[in-house]
Scaffold this active site. Structure first.
Site, PDB file in Angstrom:
ATOM      1  N   GLN A 200       0.827  -1.202   0.000  1.00 45.05           N
ATOM      2  CA  GLN A 200       0.000   0.000   0.000  1.00 45.05           C
ATOM      3  C   GLN A 200       0.862   1.252   0.000  1.00 45.05           C
ATOM      4  O   GLN A 200       0.556   2.249  -0.656  1.00 45.05           O
ATOM      5  CB  GLN A 200      -0.913  -0.006   1.235  1.00 45.05           C
TER       6      GLN A 200
ATOM      7  N   HIS B  80       2.150   3.026  -3.263  1.00 44.47           N
ATOM      8  CA  HIS B  80       1.223   3.763  -4.117  1.00 44.47           C
ATOM      9  C   HIS B  80       1.493   5.269  -4.107  1.00 44.47           C
ATOM     10  O   HIS B  80       1.434   5.928  -5.138  1.00 44.47           O
ATOM     11  CB  HIS B  80      -0.222   3.558  -3.635  1.00 44.47           C
TER      12      HIS B  80
ATOM     13  N   GLU C 147     -10.008   2.029   3.502  1.00 44.71           N
ATOM     14  CA  GLU C 147     -10.285   1.612   2.127  1.00 44.71           C
ATOM     15  C   GLU C 147     -10.144   0.099   1.993  1.00 44.71           C
ATOM     16  O   GLU C 147     -11.033  -0.585   1.487  1.00 44.71           O
ATOM     17  CB  GLU C 147      -9.312   2.326   1.193  1.00 44.71           C
ATOM     18  N   HIS C 148      -8.995  -0.426   2.414  1.00 44.81           N
ATOM     19  CA  HIS C 148      -8.752  -1.869   2.407  1.00 44.81           C
ATOM     20  C   HIS C 148      -8.592  -2.348   3.840  1.00 44.81           C
ATOM     21  O   HIS C 148      -7.871  -1.721   4.628  1.00 44.81           O
ATOM     22  CB  HIS C 148      -7.464  -2.210   1.649  1.00 44.81           C
TER      23      HIS C 148
ATOM     24  N   ASP D  53      -6.711  -5.952  -6.281  1.00 40.26           N
ATOM     25  CA  ASP D  53      -6.262  -4.910  -7.203  1.00 40.26           C
ATOM     26  C   ASP D  53      -6.307  -5.375  -8.652  1.00 40.26           C
ATOM     27  O   ASP D  53      -6.460  -4.547  -9.561  1.00 40.26           O
ATOM     28  CB  ASP D  53      -4.823  -4.490  -6.873  1.00 40.26           C
TER      29      ASP D  53
ATOM     30  N   HIS E  36     -51.670  22.950  -6.490  1.00 39.31           N
ATOM     31  CA  HIS E  36     -51.560  21.490  -6.355  1.00 39.31           C
ATOM     32  C   HIS E  36     -52.953  20.892  -6.113  1.00 39.31           C
ATOM     33  O   HIS E  36     -53.365  19.928  -6.768  1.00 39.31           O
ATOM     34  CB  HIS E  36     -50.644  21.131  -5.180  1.00 39.31           C
TER      35      HIS E  36
END
Length: 443
Positions: A269, A272, A338-339, A372, A431
């Protein structure tokens, strides 16, 4: 009483925070899971670029492409023959891997189709139908290491949803052309419309259109802080799937976990992005020490010098020692990563407690990297704690829903007086009149 984390050695780069000593809140304060970008400065730059592209279109796009990418581009559309040639040049073994990835993603996402909702009673029929979006724009970064996996994760669900027009835009390389592997991936995923463009200017082109790039209804895809800010800025004029921040992984592990593999998953990770966050939450002090040691060793052996991974680990890498796996699950839910990896000998009790995560990876064989590339679930996931209220990218993101209402005379006659009274209670005279006149006309 709060204690500072202990001094770390060269081979021991991750902050080790003991919840027993400093408490959960203090541990969270010492972990920077969110990017500290100068958002106001970025917003000002992005807004200027977007306004320029909206007004001056291709002319502005050429200006920013020269300024930021260093290349002159006359035609932003990539010829079909370039896409075909890129596919033909792809080695057979790579092509087979790509095709299996596409097939797995399609298998999972083709099942994500809304069922029609129907209420069918005498004189009253209510229907909700799902239809694909007419057009979507896919932003695919192409830096030093272009990501063909991103093409598949965006294009395959869009195709599964039945989107009529899929336009992919990707930054030009130093030679002024598109990344060959991105083009090959686009072709394999069935994308026929590809353009050159990067950064906020590419998002603006998709949102508002230029002479060469027709506008779209929705923009999806990852990018840097400028791309994220641009998507946030154009939202409302077009739809977006999410505003993604730096990538994150949180691993819950007990003493049965393999320290070396946990360390590698954290580093996977970290490589990245300098702002990526890699966090281990464990009940085992020994595992914490071993993982930290392996992280230092692999940083020295996999990368030379001041790498992206090293900067990420030093700023956003941490190990939290929890008092129990139940507490570890609560910490994870608080971060909403996220993960999330769960590496415990008995993972079921932990899994049952998890409420907030983009994707959960279970067991020692399930490296996050599987998701991934090849597993079939989507790797476009909510970041920055937004997993508390948002979901992974899916086929649903490329569809919209329409409601239909139909009443017959008898059913209308029963409900009409109630509608008139309701409208009058709200002071909406027309209405009520629109209904009462129908009663008078069609009795």
């Amino acid at each position: 009483m709060a204690h500072s984390p202990r001094v770390l050695t060269r081979q021991d780069l991750m902050k080790i925070l003991d919840v027993k000593q400093i408490g959960v809140d203090e541990a969270k304060k010492q972990i920077s899971l969110r990017a500290a970008a100068k958002l106001k400065d970025i917003q000002m730059v992005v807004e200027e670029i977007i306004a320029d592209v909206e007004l001056n279109k291709d002319s502005a796009l050429r200006h920013y492409t020269k300024k930021f990418d260093g290349v002159d581009i006359d035609n932003f559309a990539v010829p079909q023959e370039d896409i075909v040639e890129a596919m033909e040049l792809l080695p057979d073994d790579v092509k087979q891997i790509f095709q299996e990835s596409i097939d797995n993603i399609h298998q999972f996402h083709a099942l994500q189709v809304f069922q029609d909702v129907v209420v069918d009673e005498p004189g009253r029929r209510l229907v909700q139908k799902a239809i694909p979006l007419a057009s979507v724009g896919l932003y695919v970064p192409a830096g030093s290491f272009p990501y063909p996996s991103t093409v598949f994760m965006l294009a395959v669900p869009a195709k599964a949803a039945g989107v009529e027009r899929i336009a992919l835009i990707t930054p030009p390389q130093k030679d002024g052309k598109a990344s060959q592997i991105i083009l090959a991936a686009a072709g394999m995923a069935g994308v026929k419309e590809v353009y050159l463009g990067g950064g906020a200017q590419a998002i603006a082109a998709l949102a508002y259109g230029t002479e060469s790039i027709p506008k779209v209804d929705k923009i999806c895809g990852p990018g840097n802080a400028y791309v994220a800010m641009a998507k946030k800025t154009v939202f409302g004029d077009v739809d977006i799937e999410m505003v993604a921040g730096p990538s994150e992984v949180l691993i819950i592990a007990d003493d049965s976990a393999d320290a070396e593999l946990v360390a590698l998953d954290l580093l996977a990770q970290a490589e990245h992005d300098r702002e990526a966050a890699s966090v281990l939450v464990t009940v085992s002090p020994k595992l914490a020490e071993d993982v930290s040691s392996y992280v230092g060793k692999y940083l020295d052996s996999l990368w030379q010098g001041d790498s992206i991974a090293r900067q990420s680990i030093e700023s956003n890498g941490a190990i939290i020692i929890a008092e129990s796996l139940e507490q570890a699950a609560c910490i994870s839910n608080s971060f909403a990563p996220e993960h999330l990896e769960v590496c415990c000998i008995d993972h079921e009790p932990v899994i049952r407690l998890i409420k907030n995560a983009g994707c959960v990876f279970i067991g020692k064989y399930t490296a996050e990297a599987l998701g991934d590339y090849m597993a079939g679930t989507n790797h476009t996931l909510p970041t920055s704690g937004t997993a508390r209220f948002s979901s992974p990218l899916s086929t649903y993101d490329f569809m919209k829903k329409l409601n239909y209402v139909e009443y017959g005379k008898e059913a209308f006659g029963k409900i009409a007086p109630k509608v008139v009274k309701f409208a009058n209670l709200e002071g909406l005279v027309a209405h009520g009149k629109s209904v009462s006149r129908r009663i008078e006309k069609y009795e």
